[in-house]
Scaffold this active site. Structure first.
Site, PDB file in Angstrom:
ATOM      1  N   SER A 128     -41.954  39.137 -28.636  1.00  0.00           N
ATOM      2  CA  SER A 128     -42.898  38.266 -29.348  1.00  0.00           C
ATOM      3  C   SER A 128     -42.159  37.269 -30.224  1.00  0.00           C
ATOM      4  CB  SER A 128     -43.802  39.097 -30.259  1.00  0.00           C
ATOM      5  OG  SER A 128     -44.777  39.753 -29.524  1.00  0.00           O
ATOM      6  N   ASP A 131     -52.338  33.705 -30.315  1.00  0.00           N
ATOM      7  CA  ASP A 131     -51.828  34.885 -31.027  1.00  0.00           C
ATOM      8  C   ASP A 131     -52.913  35.462 -31.945  1.00  0.00           C
ATOM      9  OD1 ASP A 131     -49.941  36.602 -32.596  1.00  0.00           O
ATOM     10  OD2 ASP A 131     -48.434  35.474 -31.512  1.00  0.00           O
ATOM     11  N   HIS A 186     -48.709  38.807 -37.247  1.00  0.00           N
ATOM     12  CA  HIS A 186     -47.980  38.482 -36.013  1.00  0.00           C
ATOM     13  C   HIS A 186     -48.033  36.990 -35.672  1.00  0.00           C
ATOM     14  CE1 HIS A 186     -47.183  38.661 -31.598  1.00  0.00           C
ATOM     15  NE2 HIS A 186     -46.481  39.750 -31.882  1.00  0.00           N
TER      16      HIS A 186
END
Ligand SMILES: *[C@@H]1O[C@H](CO)[C@@H](O)[C@H](O)[C@H]1NC(C)=O
Ligand SMILES: *[C@@H]1O[C@H](CO)[C@@H](O)[C@H](O)[C@H]1NC(C)=O
Ligand SMILES: *[C@@H]1O[C@H](CO)[C@@H](O)[C@H](O)[C@H]1NC(C)=O
Ligand SMILES: *[C@@H]1O[C@H](CO)[C@@H](O)[C@H](O)[C@H]1NC(C)=O
Ligand SMILES: *[C@@H]1O[C@H](CO)[C@@H](O)[C@H](O)[C@H]1NC(C)=O
Ligand SMILES: *[C@@H]1O[C@H](CO)[C@@H](O)[C@H](O)[C@H]1NC(C)=O
Ligand SMILES: *[C@@H]1O[C@H](CO)[C@@H](O)[C@H](O)[C@H]1NC(C)=O
Length: 771
Positions: A532, A141, A205
Site C-alpha cells: 500500500s 482508498d 490509510h
C-alpha cells in the site's frame, strides 16, 4: 450486524472472505459489467437503460428501483444492483453483459524514502510548464484528512481548467486547491462506529498513501519524535482527488468500480490504488482491472499495489498488463529497539518503540508461565499471548515473552508493561505498538527463554527505538506478493519495487496511533509498511513524468518508470528474484528521461486479449468498437510490447521463445543504441538487429529477441536482462525463464459466469492470512 472486530496484524487488516456458493433467494449486491460505453445517436441515457434491463429481469419498476445501487455509465457501461442467484444467472446469459461480479471485499493492502531513491525535493518541483500543478492524482482508498499539513494549499492556484470533479462536503469535509475533489462510496450503506459519512479518512490509510504520492513538504514531521525530518510526497505540486471506497469493514467491488467511473470522467491523470482482492480472477471479474483498462483507453495511468501475500509464489494481485504492479522493498533506514536483560545481555529487535522505560528493569515472564487455567488455557497456548489466555495477576507490571507476533492486545488486557515477540526473518519491519515492544529473532527468543529458565528473578527493559542505517537495502519485503502472474505467465509481474517498509507519512488524528486498534493516542504522522505504501511512490513518480511529458501514453509512462529502475542484484535472492522486484527499484529522477519507450495502445492490449482466448464477440463487448480478433493461435502473450520478457517453459521442454518489440525514441533525435545481453550460460539470447540508429524523436524501431537453451524442469527462475545503450541512456529490460505446468496455458476467455463460481474452482481462492 455486529461491528466486526478487526484483527489488526502488524501490517494490515485480516478480513475473512466468505464465498457464497450455495443457491439463495436473498438478493445480494452484484456488479453487472457491460464493457465500453455504447456510442452513436440512438444510445439511451445509462440509468433509464439499466432500469429497463433490471425491470425485464426483476419483473417490475418497483423492484428495479429498489435493486439499483449504482449506474456507472460516466466512463464505462454497467451498474450495481441487488440480485438473487436466479437473477444473476439471467443477467449472465444476457447479450451485452461481459460479466456479473459478486460484491466481493477488497483489502487495504517519510519520508526518508524519496531521498533514498535519489529524488531530491528540488527535482520534484521543477517539472513542466505548470511546475507539476496541472497533474491530478486520483487516490482510491479510505479518504483523506483534509486539515493535515501535508495537504495545505498555500501557494496553489485554482484547479486546472480540465477538472470536472466535485467535492462532497458532508459532515464538515472541505476541499481546497490541493485537494481539488473528493467523493465517497458506500453502496451497501455499511457504516460502523469508526466510519464518517464523508470523504474524511477515519482509518489513516488513505491520508498516508495520498501524502506519499502528492503530499507537500512538512518540516519536523515525526512519529512521537521518531523518524523526525521533512515529510514529503513524490509530486508535492500535484493536485489530489479523493475517492473513498474503503471503510472499517473493508472495500466493496461495486464501490471501487464507481470510483473508477467517476475518476476517469472527473479528469484525473494518475490513479493510485493500494487495495486488492485475495483470490485469482480474470480481468473482467476484477474491478481494478476493468477500471484501469478504461482509464488506460483515456490516457490515464494506474499504479496498483502487488499485495501483501508474499513470499508465496504467484500471489501477486492487480496483475493486468495495462496497469503498473508495485512490490515493496526496504529503505536504508531501520528502526531498532534494544532489549536489555537483567544479566546485561543485549538483543537487537525491530519495532517503533516511542516509550521510555527509562532503563528501569521490569520482571520478565514467559506467556506460557502465565496460563489462565480457570479459562482452560495451558502453557502451550498461552505462550502465544492471545487475548484472554493470560492470567492478569501474573502478567501485571511485567514484560511478557510471547511466541507469536500480534497487536499486543493479550498482554494489554493483562496489564503487562512490555512485550517481546518473534520477528520475521530478513524484513526489519518495525510496527508501532501501544506499549514498549520489541521483535527479536526466533533464535534470540530461545536465548531469552534460557535466561528466564536459569534466573530466579528474570528482569528486562526495552529501550526507545533508534533509526539506524540499513546497508542491506533495498531488499524485497517478505510480505510483498511474488510473481509470476497467476493468469498470464507471459507477462512478468510485479513490474517493479518501491519503498514500502517503515514509511513515515500523514495520518488521521482520529485513527489508532499504533497497530492496537483501541489505542486512543492521536498522531498526525505514522510509520506504516505494506505494498500500500510502495504503490503511491510509483504514482508520485508517474505524476512527475506526466508533468514533464503531458502527451505520453500510460504505456510510455510505465515503460519509462520500468526501464530506468535501479538494478537489484539477483544474487541476493534464491528462487524468486524478478518475481520479487520486477524491473528493479523505482528511480523517479531517471524516469523522466528514459531514451526509448515500449509504447502500447489500447489496440495492443486488445490484441493481447485475443491471444489469451478472446474472440471478436467478447472483445467487442469490452472495446465497444469494431475491433476484431484476427485468427491467431490463441494462448501466448509474448508479443505485447511490454518492457520486460517472461518465458514460461513446460517441464521437460527445451527453452525456446521469440519476442518481438518496438521501441520509440523519446531521447535525442540523433542517437544510436547498442544492445547488451546479460544472461547466465544456460541461455542463448540473440537480439536482432543489435544496433538501432535513430534520426528523429518519435521514430520507431523494431527488434526481435530469440531465447533458447536445453530441456529444463523445475526451474524456479533464470534471470537476465537486455539493455539498449546510447552512451547517455541505459534502457534495461529484465528477461526471465521459468518452468510451469501445462495447465498454465489454459487461458480463459471472458466468463459470463459469476466470479464466485469461477473463483470457487480456482486453486488460489479462499482465505489468505498474511504476516
Ligand atoms: C463532466 O462531467 C459531466 C457529468 O458526468 C459530463 O456530462 C460532462 O461531459 C463532463 N465534461 C467533460 C469535459 O468531460
Ligand atoms: C469540523 O472540523 C473541524 C476540524 O477538524 C473541527 O474542529 C470541528 O469541530 C468540526 N465541526 C463539526 C461540526 O464537526
Ligand atoms: C482468565 O480469562 C477470562 C476469560 O478470558 C478472563 O475473563 C479473566 O479475567 C482471566 N483471568 C485472569 C486472572 O486474568
Ligand atoms: C504512444 O502511443 C500513443 C497512442 O497509443 C500516442 O498517443 C503516443 O504519442 C505514443 N508515444 C508516447 C511517447 O506516448
Ligand atoms: C466467443 O466466446 C464466447 C465466450 O467464450 C462464446 O460464448 C461464443 O460462442 C464465442 N463466439 C464465437 C463466434 O466463437
Ligand atoms: C541528425 O543527423 C542528420 C544526418 O546525419 C542531420 O542532417 C541532422 O541535422 C541531425 N539533427 C540533429 C538535431 O542533430
Ligand atoms: C548456445 O549456442 C551455441 C551455438 O549454437 C551452442 O553450442 C550451445 O550449446 C548453446 N548453449 C545452450 C545453453 O543452449
Amino acid at each position: 450486524m455486529a461491528k466486526p472486530r478487526q484483527l489488526i496484524t502488524l501490517l494490515y487488516f485480516l478480513i475473512a472472505f466468505v464465498m457464497h456458493c450455495h443457491s439463495s433467494q436473498e438478493r445480494k449486491v452484484h456488479v453487472v459489467y457491460m464493457g465500453e460505453k455504447p456510442t452513436g445517436d440512438n444510445v439511451m441515457e445509462p440509468t433509464p437503460y439499466y432500469m429497463q434491463c433490471l425491470e425485464r429481469v426483476l419483473g417490475s419498476t418497483e423492484a428495479a428501483k429498489e435493486s439499483l445501487i449504482y449506474s456507472y455509465g460516466r466512463s464505462f457501461n454497467g451498474f450495481a444492483a441487488k440480485l438473487s442467484d436466479q437473477e444473476v444467472a439471467r443477467f449472465s446469459g444476457m447479450e451485452g453483459v461481459v460479466s456479473v461480479l459478486p460484491n466481493t471485499m477488497f483489502q487495504l493492502h517519510t519520508t526518508r524514502s524519496w531521498d533514498f531513491l535519489g529524488f531530491t525535493d528540488h527535482q520534484s518541483h521543477h517539472v513542466g510548464d505548470s511546475k507539476g500543478g496541472d497533474v491530478i492524482i486520483g487516490i482510491i482508498d479510505t479518504g483523506i484528512w483534509p486539515e493535515s499539513a501535508s495537504f495545505n494549499d498555500e501557494g496553489f492556484g485554482p484547479p486546472p481548467a480540465k477538472w470536472n470533479g466535485t467535492c462532497q462536503t458532508n459532515n464538515n469535509f472541505t476541499c481546497n486547491n490541493k485537494i481539488i475533489g473528493a467523493r465517497y462510496y458506500n453502496g451497501q450503506k455499511a457504516y460502523f462506529e469508526d466510519d464518517i459519512e464523508s470523504p474524511r479518512d477515519s482509518l489513516g490509510h488513505g491520508s498516508h498513501t495520498a501524502s506519499i504520492a502528492g503530499g507537500r513538504e512538512v518540516e519536523g514531521a515525526s512519529y512521537y519524535g521518531l523518524a523526525k525530518g521533512v515529510a514529503r510526497g513524490g509530486a508535492p505540486d500535484a493536485r489530489i482527488a479523493v475517492y473513498k471506497v474503503c471503510w472499517s469493514i473493508g472495500c466493496y467491488a461495486a464501490d471501487v468500480l464507481a470510483a473508477f467511473d467517476d475518476a476517469i470522467a472527473d479528469g484525473v491523470d494518475i490513479i493510485s490504488i493500494s487495495i486488492g482482492q485475495s483470490f485469482v480472477v480474470h480481468y473482467w471479474e476484477d474491478p481494478a482491472a476493468i477500471g484501469s483498462f478504461h482509464a488506460m483507453k483515456r490516457g490515464i495511468f494506474t499504479s496498483a499495489s502487488a499485495g501483501n501475500f508474499g513470499p508465496d509464489r504467484a500471489a501477486v494481485q492487480n496483475y493486468a498488463p495495462w496497469l503498473l504492479t508495485v512490490g515493496a522493498s526496504t529503505i536504508d533506514r531501520k528502526f531498532v529497539s534494544y532489549l536489555v536483560l537483567g544479566n546485561g545481555q543485549i538483543f537487537t529487535g525491530y519495532s517503533i518503540n516511542s516509550f521510555e522505560h527509562k532503563g528501569t528493569l521490569f520482571p520478565l515472564i514467559w506467556g506460557g508461565d502465565a496460563a489462565n487455567y480457570s479459562a482452560n488455557f495451558i502453557p502451550q497456548t498461552s505462550s502465544y499471548c492471545y487475548p484472554g489466555t493470560l492470567d492478569s495477576y501474573k502478567v501485571m507490571g511485567k514484560i511478557v515473552l510471547c511466541e507469536d507476533p500480534s497487536d499486543g492486545y493479550g498482554v494489554i488486557m493483562g496489564n503487562g508493561v512490555g512485550i517481546i515477540m518473534p520477528s520475521q526473518p530478513k524484513d526489519n519491519i518495525a510496527a508501532p505498538f501501544s506499549l514498549p515492544t520489541t521483535l527479536i529473532s526466533r533464535e534470540d527468543i530461545s536465548r531469552v527463554m534460557e535466561y528466564i529458565r536459569s534466573s530466579k528473578y528474570p528482569e528486562a527493559t526495552i529501550l526507545v527505538s533508534e533509526a539506524v542505517k540499513d546497508d542491506s537495502a533495498p531488499y524485497a519485503a517478505s510480505f510483498s506478493s511474488r510473481g509470476p502472474s497467476p493468469i498470464a505467465p507471459d507477462i512478468l509481474k510485479p513490474d517493479l519495487t518501491a519503498p514500502g517498509v517503515n514509511i513515515l507519512a500523514a495520518w488521521s488524528p482520529t485513527a489508532p496511533a499504533s497497530v492496537y486498534r483501541d489505542d486512543t493516542r492521536s498522531t498526525e504522522y505514522y510509520v506504516n509498511s505494506g505494498t500500500s505504501m510502495s504503490c503511491p511512490h510509483a504514482s508520485g513518480a508517474a505524476a512527475y513524468v506526466k508533468a514533464t511529458h503531458p502527451t505520453w501514453s500510460p504505456a510510455a509512462i510505465k515503460s519509462a518508470i520500468m526501464t530506468t529502475a535501479y538494478v537489484i542484484d539477483p544474487n541476493k535472492y534464491e528462487n524468486e528474484r524478478e518475481f520479487a522486484y520486477g524491473s528493479g527499484l523505482l528511480n523517479p529522477a531517471k524516469a523522466v528521461d528514459p531514451g526509448l519507450v515500449f509504447n502500447a495502445s489500447a489496440w495492443d492490449y486488445m490484441d493481447f486479449l485475443c491471444k489469451q482466448g478472446y474472440n471478436t464477440t467478447t472483445l467487442r463487448l469490452i472495446s465497444g468498437d469494431r475491433s476484431a480478433c484476427r485468427r491467431t493461435k490463441p494462448g501466448r502473450g509474448w508479443d505485447l510490447n511490454y518492457p520486460s520478457f517472461s518465458l514460461p517453459i513446460e517441464d521437460g521442454n527445451k527453452i525456446n521463445g521469440i519476442f518481438r518489440r518496438t521501441v520509440t525514441n523519446v531521447g535525442s533525435p540523433n542517437s544510436t543504441y547498442y544492445a547488451t545481453v546479460d544472461v547466465p550460460e544456460s541461455l542463448n539470447v540473440t537480439v536482432k538487429p543489435s544496433v538501432l540508429p535513430f534520426s528523429a524523436v518519435g521514430e520507431k524501431k523494431r527488434f526481435v529477441v530469440e531465447v533458447s537453451g536445453a530441456e529444463v524442469s523445475q526451474v524456479p527462475i533464470i534471470s537476465g536482462s537486455i539493455t539498449w545503450n546510447d552512451g547517455v541512456h541505459a534502457v534495461r529490460t529484465p528477461l526471465v525463464v521459468y518452468t510451469v505446468l501445462p495447465s498454465a496455458f489454459n487461458f480463459s476467455s471472458p466468463t459470463t459466469k459469476s466470479a464466485a463460481t469461477a473463483a470457487s474452482v480456482h486453486p488460489k481462492n479462499g482465505i489468505f492470512w498474511g504476516y
